[in-house]
Structure formats: structure tokens, C-alpha cells
Design an enzyme around this catalytic site. Structure first.
Site, mmCIF file in Angstrom:
data_model
loop_
_atom_site.group_PDB
_atom_site.id
_atom_site.type_symbol
_atom_site.label_atom_id
_atom_site.label_comp_id
_atom_site.label_asym_id
_atom_site.label_seq_id
_atom_site.Cartn_x
_atom_site.Cartn_y
_atom_site.Cartn_z
ATOM 1 N N HIS A 23 -1.148 21.825 23.949
ATOM 2 C CA HIS A 23 -1.563 22.963 23.133
ATOM 3 C C HIS A 23 -0.405 23.551 22.338
ATOM 4 O O HIS A 23 0.775 23.403 22.694
ATOM 5 C CB HIS A 23 -2.200 24.046 24.004
ATOM 6 C CG HIS A 23 -1.228 24.652 24.984
ATOM 7 N ND1 HIS A 23 -0.309 25.612 24.631
ATOM 8 C CD2 HIS A 23 -1.039 24.421 26.307
ATOM 9 C CE1 HIS A 23 0.418 25.948 25.685
ATOM 10 N NE2 HIS A 23 -0.004 25.238 26.724
ATOM 11 N N GLU A 135 -4.469 23.082 33.217
ATOM 12 C CA GLU A 135 -3.110 23.267 33.706
ATOM 13 C C GLU A 135 -3.091 23.434 35.224
ATOM 14 O O GLU A 135 -4.127 23.662 35.865
ATOM 15 C CB GLU A 135 -2.483 24.484 33.011
ATOM 16 C CG GLU A 135 -1.021 24.750 33.341
ATOM 17 C CD GLU A 135 -0.082 23.586 33.034
ATOM 18 O OE1 GLU A 135 -0.245 22.522 33.673
ATOM 19 O OE2 GLU A 135 0.821 23.746 32.189
#
Length: 269
Positions: A23, A135
């Protein structure tokens, strides 16, 4: 002439090309760089992209368009956290959304304090959100996702059907997922890709998930390749990988092969 030990051939139909993307810059990256204790701040819950992060998205979008990659990708898989979904739709989505069109937008205007116009779901691959590539879980509020109800409101054209729970039941405030668990989750996710028919897939994920997963795959590689795999991802970095089905996990679909037509044994000469 003997074949070199470092060279290998593998059937194309047992390979996929995956494009791994971390990201773009999130607000937690900025605050955590100033003070690592900031990652524990509830104010960073499901952190969004910064203005610089959106500029990084624009740069990567321009790159994938110019190099032709945007037209090759058949599926975009994204972690269901705000920063990864913003990155995914910003890089691989359609153009600006126009009111009145029949297709739902990938992202509504201003989603996640972005200040951005809505993004169209036309002329782009389908998007699928998966918990498996998110994550490292636990402790840090920035890694806790929003409810799927809220996500569907902000990203109407992303497919959330494979996420079972509306609220984030995987994230625990006092338990941090081990690195070994992240790596095992990542390898299971990579194996799962063989259940998909798509051959070229973009995956938008996170620093920790990518690092620990690729480190595991690097253990079987030449040291030079292992070093390439284990190199840490920068924000909005894209890397192309060839995924090889050595355990016959995928279907036996030879889309480009042609069997030929043997008439008799003599024709083999």
C-alpha cells in the site's frame, strides 16, 4: 550439451504471474516514523492514505498504464484494510466515476478522508477483498479493519463475499500475531491462488505480510534470489513474480497447448 543446473523448464499452464504491491503511505507510517509508540494510538484505527500516499498511487497508476500491465491483470486481490483498498482501486480501478451509470463505483467520493472523486468499476478487472493477505494481526489499532458494512458503503464494487464476519474478530488488542504465523498464513494464501482460474493477479497487501511470506519462499532459492525476495517493500512498490505449481494444486488447463495429430509410429521419425 548438459543442461545447466541453474536452469529449469516448467509447463506454462502450471504457472501464474502475480504482481505484489505494498500500500501507499498511510497516516500511521508518518506518525510511526516520528515515534514508534504512535502505532498503539486508537486515533490510527484502520489508517487511511496520506496526500503523499495518493500521489504515490497516481504515479504507480501511470506506470501500470504506460507499460501495459493494467490491461493484463485479470483479478485484483486486496487486504480489507482502508489503506490497501484505497491503493488497489486508485492504481487498478477505472477512471473517475460518473453519476447515472449502471455500474457501482469502486470507491465513493471522499472515502476515508481521501478528498478524491469517486472511482469507476468500468474498464478494469474485478476486485476481491480477503482477510488472508492483511497485515500482521493484533495490538496496533492501525491494523484493525473497519466493519464490512462500512467497507461496502465506501467501496461498493469490491467483492467482500469471502469475508465471514462483519466486525474484525481476528484482531486482538493484547495479542500480536507471531511472524511464523504470518508466514504460514501467507503461504496458505499463495496456495489458495491455485483455486483461481485467473493467470495474472495483482495483490495489494502490507509490509509485514509481504516480508514474512517472501522470506519463507526465499529459503529454497539461490542466495541472490533470496536476497531479492527478502528486500523490504517501499510504499506503493510493485514487484512481478512467477508462481509455479510444483505440487499440482491447480487445474490442468492447457489453454495455449495443441496436441498435434500423430498418424502412426513412422511419423515420429
Amino acid at each position: 550439451m548438459d543442461a545447466g543446473a541453474g536452469t529449469a523448464l516448467y509447463p506454462l499452464h502450471r504457472c501464474k504471474i502475480i504482481y505484489l504491491v505494498r500500500h501507499a503511505q498511510g497516516v500511521h507510517n508518518v506518525e510511526g516514523h516520528k515515534d514508534v509508540r504512535a502505532y498503539l494510538s486508537p486515533a490510527l484505527l484502520d489508517a487511511q492514505l496520506t496526500p503523499l500516499g495518493w500521489s504515490q498511487v497516481d504515479c504507480l497508476r501511470e506506470h501500470v498504464t504506460k507499460c501495459g500491465l493494467a490491461k493484463k491483470i485479470e483479478l485484483v486481490i486486496t487486504s480489507p484494510l482502508l489503506r490497501t483498498m484505497q491503493t488497489a482501486v486508485g492504481v487498478f480501478g477505472g477512471g473517475n466515476y460518473t453519476d447515472g451509470v449502471s455500474a457501482s463505483p469502486l470507491m465513493v467520493e471522499g472515502a476515508g478522508h481521501s478528498g478524491r472523486q469517486a472511482i469507476s468499476s468500468l474498464n478494469c478487472p474485478p476486485f476481491l477483498a480477503l482477510e488472508a493477505c492483511r497485515e500482521r494481526l493484533g495490538v496496533n489499532p492501525c491494523d484493525k479493519r473497519s466493519s464490512i458494512t462500512k467497507c461496502r458503503t465506501l467501496f461498493p464494487a469490491i467483492d467482500f463475499s469471502l469475508i465471514e464476519n462483519d466486525e474484525d474478530v481476528l484482531w486482538e488488542p493484547d495479542v500480536r500475531e507471531t511472524r511464523e504465523s504470518v508466514a504460514a498464513r501467507g503461504m496458505k494464501f499463495i496456495d489458495w491462488l491455485w483455486t483461481r482460474e485467473e493467470k495474472e493477479i495483482a495483490i495489494v497487501s502490507h509490509w509485514g505480510f509481504l516480508r514474512h511470506t517472501l522470506n519463507m519462499y526465499g529459503k529454497e532459492c539461490h542466495p541472490t534470489v533470496a536476497a531479492e525476495l527478502s528486500k523490504q517493500f517501499a510504499n506503493c512498490e510493485l514487484r512481478s513474480m512467477v508462481l509455479v505449481d510444483r505440487r499440482m494444486l491447480g487445474s490442468d488447463t492447457r489453454t495455449c497447448n495443441f496436441p498435434g495429430m500423430e498418424v502412426d509410429e513412422a511419423s515420429k521419425n
